[in-house]
Design a protein around this motif. Structure first.
Motif, PDB file in Angstrom:
ATOM      1  N   ILE A  24       0.862  -1.176   0.000  1.00 14.62           N
ATOM      2  CA  ILE A  24       0.000   0.000   0.000  1.00 14.62           C
ATOM      3  C   ILE A  24       0.899   1.226   0.000  1.00 14.62           C
ATOM      4  O   ILE A  24       1.783   1.357   0.849  1.00 14.62           O
ATOM      5  CB  ILE A  24      -0.941   0.036   1.219  1.00 14.62           C
ATOM      6  N   PHE A  25       0.662   2.119  -0.954  1.00 16.36           N
ATOM      7  CA  PHE A  25       1.424   3.355  -1.078  1.00 16.36           C
ATOM      8  C   PHE A  25       0.501   4.525  -0.773  1.00 16.36           C
ATOM      9  O   PHE A  25      -0.479   4.744  -1.466  1.00 16.36           O
ATOM     10  CB  PHE A  25       1.993   3.463  -2.495  1.00 16.36           C
ATOM     11  N   ALA A  35       5.969  13.055  -4.551  1.00 15.49           N
ATOM     12  CA  ALA A  35       6.134  12.946  -6.009  1.00 15.49           C
ATOM     13  C   ALA A  35       7.392  12.151  -6.335  1.00 15.49           C
ATOM     14  O   ALA A  35       7.385  11.301  -7.238  1.00 15.49           O
ATOM     15  CB  ALA A  35       6.202  14.331  -6.640  1.00 15.49           C
ATOM     16  N   GLN A  36       8.456  12.396  -5.593  1.00 15.05           N
ATOM     17  CA  GLN A  36       9.692  11.642  -5.787  1.00 15.05           C
ATOM     18  C   GLN A  36       9.468  10.163  -5.455  1.00 15.05           C
ATOM     19  O   GLN A  36       9.929   9.284  -6.176  1.00 15.05           O
ATOM     20  CB  GLN A  36      10.805  12.223  -4.924  1.00 15.05           C
ATOM     21  N   ALA A  37       8.761   9.889  -4.379  1.00 15.57           N
ATOM     22  CA  ALA A  37       8.464   8.508  -4.001  1.00 15.57           C
ATOM     23  C   ALA A  37       7.624   7.825  -5.074  1.00 15.57           C
ATOM     24  O   ALA A  37       7.834   6.648  -5.387  1.00 15.57           O
ATOM     25  CB  ALA A  37       7.736   8.469  -2.653  1.00 15.57           C
ATOM     26  N   SER A  38       6.695   8.559  -5.649  1.00 12.61           N
ATOM     27  CA  SER A  38       5.861   8.010  -6.717  1.00 12.61           C
ATOM     28  C   SER A  38       6.713   7.611  -7.923  1.00 12.61           C
ATOM     29  O   SER A  38       6.475   6.571  -8.554  1.00 12.61           O
ATOM     30  CB  SER A  38       4.798   9.021  -7.124  1.00 12.61           C
ATOM     31  N   ARG A  98      12.729   7.194   2.624  1.00 13.11           N
ATOM     32  CA  ARG A  98      12.937   5.744   2.607  1.00 13.11           C
ATOM     33  C   ARG A  98      11.978   5.052   1.648  1.00 13.11           C
ATOM     34  O   ARG A  98      12.095   3.854   1.424  1.00 13.11           O
ATOM     35  CB  ARG A  98      12.791   5.167   4.021  1.00 13.11           C
ATOM     36  N   VAL A  99      11.031   5.788   1.093  1.00 10.15           N
ATOM     37  CA  VAL A  99      10.140   5.229   0.082  1.00 10.15           C
ATOM     38  C   VAL A  99      10.874   5.358  -1.253  1.00 10.15           C
ATOM     39  O   VAL A  99      10.725   6.328  -1.986  1.00 10.15           O
ATOM     40  CB  VAL A  99       8.775   5.953   0.038  1.00 10.15           C
ATOM     41  N   ASN A 100      11.738   4.368  -1.490  1.00  7.39           N
ATOM     42  CA  ASN A 100      12.509   4.363  -2.732  1.00  7.39           C
ATOM     43  C   ASN A 100      12.599   2.939  -3.259  1.00  7.39           C
ATOM     44  O   ASN A 100      12.346   1.976  -2.533  1.00  7.39           O
ATOM     45  CB  ASN A 100      13.891   5.002  -2.533  1.00  7.39           C
ATOM     46  N   ALA A 101      12.946   2.826  -4.514  1.00  4.35           N
ATOM     47  CA  ALA A 101      12.932   1.526  -5.191  1.00  4.35           C
ATOM     48  C   ALA A 101      13.800   0.491  -4.467  1.00  4.35           C
ATOM     49  O   ALA A 101      13.370  -0.648  -4.261  1.00  4.35           O
ATOM     50  CB  ALA A 101      13.378   1.692  -6.643  1.00  4.35           C
ATOM     51  N   ALA A 102      14.994   0.876  -4.063  1.00  2.63           N
ATOM     52  CA  ALA A 102      15.906  -0.074  -3.418  1.00  2.63           C
ATOM     53  C   ALA A 102      15.344  -0.587  -2.094  1.00  2.63           C
ATOM     54  O   ALA A 102      15.381  -1.793  -1.822  1.00  2.63           O
ATOM     55  CB  ALA A 102      17.274   0.573  -3.204  1.00  2.63           C
TER      56      ALA A 102
END
Length: 115
Positions: A24-25, A35-38, A98-102
Motif C-alpha cells: 500500500i502506497f 512525487a519523488q516517491a511516486s 525511505r520510500v525508494n525503489a531499493a
C-alpha cells in the motif's frame, strides 16, 4: 497501481492480503517528497521488480481510507508512506525518503518471500 477509493476497496485489498502480501502506497499529490516517491514506485513497476499487488491511496482525496489504515495497523500516518501487508499485519513500512525503489525491493525480498 490499484487505487483505494473507499473503505470497501480497502477491505477487499486486506482480504487479498490475508493470503498473499500486498503493498500500500500512501501518496500526497501536492508534496514534492511524495512525487519523488511516486517516481520510485513507477521505477519498480517498469522493471517488474514489484511482484505483488500494489494499491495507492491519495491521502487528501481518500482521507477516510488513509485514516482507516492508520487505525487498523497502529502505524503513525506519514506521507509518502509504503506498507507491506500480509496476514493482517504490516511486515514492513517506510516513509518519506525511505520510500525508494531499493528499500521497497529489499523489503519485498526479505519479508514477502518469507511470509
Amino acid at each position: 497501481m490499484t487505487p483505494l477509493r473507499d473503505l470497501h476497496d480497502l477491505d477487499a485489498a486486506l482480504i487479498l492480503a490475508a493470503s498473499e502480501p500486498i503493498v500500500i502506497f500512501k501518496h500526497s499529490p501536492t508534496c514534492g517528497v511524495s512525487a519523488q516517491a511516486s517516481e520510485e514506485i513507477d521505477e519498480l513497476l517498469e522493471r517488474a521488480a514489484l511482484p505483488l499487488p500494489l494499491y495507492v491511496v491519495s491521502v487528501r482525496a481518500q482521507r477516510e481510507v488513509s485514516e482507516a489504515i492508520t487505525k487498523r495497523f497502529g502505524i503513525r500516518h506519514e506521507s509518502p508512506q509504503v506498507l507491506l501487508v500480509h496476514r493482517g499485519a504490516v511486515l514492513w513500512h517506510a516513509s518519506h525518503f525511505r520510500v525508494n525503489a531499493a528499500e521497497i525491493h529489499s523489503a519485498v525480498e526479505r519479508f514477502a518471500a518469507a511470509g
